[in-house]
Scaffold this motif. Structure first.
Motif, PDB file in Angstrom:
ATOM      1  N   ARG A  64      41.010  -5.293  17.386  1.00  0.00           N
ATOM      2  CA  ARG A  64      39.854  -5.227  18.291  1.00  0.00           C
ATOM      3  C   ARG A  64      38.914  -6.421  18.126  1.00  0.00           C
ATOM      4  N   THR A  65      38.808  -6.940  16.904  1.00  0.00           N
ATOM      5  CA  THR A  65      37.851  -8.009  16.631  1.00  0.00           C
ATOM      6  C   THR A  65      38.550  -9.194  15.974  1.00  0.00           C
ATOM      7  N   ASP A  85      37.704 -10.851  13.267  1.00  0.00           N
ATOM      8  CA  ASP A  85      37.838 -10.758  11.819  1.00  0.00           C
ATOM      9  C   ASP A  85      39.003  -9.851  11.436  1.00  0.00           C
ATOM     10  N   GLN A  86      39.208  -8.771  12.194  1.00  0.00           N
ATOM     11  CA  GLN A  86      40.360  -7.900  11.950  1.00  0.00           C
ATOM     12  C   GLN A  86      41.666  -8.634  12.261  1.00  0.00           C
ATOM     13  N   ASN A 145      37.463  -7.133  21.937  1.00  0.00           N
ATOM     14  CA  ASN A 145      36.006  -6.942  21.828  1.00  0.00           C
ATOM     15  C   ASN A 145      35.232  -8.255  21.765  1.00  0.00           C
ATOM     16  N   ASP A 146      35.657  -9.156  20.861  1.00  0.00           N
ATOM     17  CA  ASP A 146      34.911 -10.398  20.692  1.00  0.00           C
ATOM     18  C   ASP A 146      35.799 -11.645  20.717  1.00  0.00           C
TER      19      ASP A 146
END
Length: 220
Positions: free
Chosen positions: A161-162, A164-165, A110-111
């Motif tokens: 997905r991100t 931070d995750q 995602n990012d």
């Protein structure tokens, strides 16, 4: 954006975040969030997020010729589409510090995306921190190595997905942040509680950092 399009096919110079010197080239195309320059040898894809200033260049680089450039304008040119097209292609990236990294985009989340490098191995790169991307010619390989010496493969780590995750998944592991440009950003990732991460440095001290300043992450 319409006014910027009027500069297409003209020689321009850009001030880009994180670079002291200007980027110069022929302005080729612009999309919703990315622009394309040609420096006389290669195409440069620059996310608009890091465009600090653009103007017509007072002079063209000596010896640079732009005749014979082949470019098909795209109606849906975008940063994510450029990354998708770059997968599996030997590419140069500029993110931070005074060096570029070379290798292959292997996964796009995602990012952030994953970049496989002969030097840094699997690097997680926050999309918002990529300054520019330069694809090499289709037959080029890193450091002219035989492709069998550096096969392109998908990352072995489980991807979130991100970013931070993903950092949360890396808690308890030894990591290098921002390509190791600062020794204080190398160490044990103790916690990643958004928006702050904690890294234990070589001397055993805690270093705290806002997650928005994490440009890259890799495990040495």
């Amino acid at each position: 954006m319409k006014t910027m399009r009027s500069y297409i096919n003209q020689y321009v110079e850009l001030s880009v975040s994180g670079r002291k010197d200007c980027v110069r080239g022929l302005f080729i195309d612009i999309g919703s969030d990315i622009m394309v320059l040609h420096d006389g040898e290669r195409f440069l894809y620059l996310p608009l997020l890091h465009l600090q200033q653009m103007s017509l260049s007072v002079k063209q680089e000596a010896g640079v010729e732009f005749s014979g450039i082949s470019w098909e304008p795209s109606q849906d040119l975008s940063y994510r589409k450029v990354l998708m097209n770059a997968k599996g292609m030997f590419t140069e990236l500029y993110i931070t510090g005074n060096q570029s990294i070379h290798g292959y985009v292997t996964s796009i989340m995602n990012d952030f995306f994953v970049f496989q490098s002969p030097v840094f191995h699997s690097v997680l790169i926050a999309m918002r921190h990529l300054k520019y991307l330069i694809p090499y010619s289709p037959n080029a390989t890193p450091y002219a190595m035989n492709p069998t010496s550096f096969p392109v493969s998908t990352p072995t780590m489980a991807l979130a997905r991100t970013i931070d995750q993903q950092l949360k998944k890396l808690e308890g592991e030894f990591v290098v942040l921002n390509l190791g440009e600062n020794p204080g950003k190398i160490g044990l990732l103790k916690t990643a509680d958004t928006p702050i991460i904690e890294v234990i440095t070589s001397g055993g001290a805690s270093m705290f950092m806002h997650i928005d300043h994490v440009k890259t992450v890799h495990r040495p």
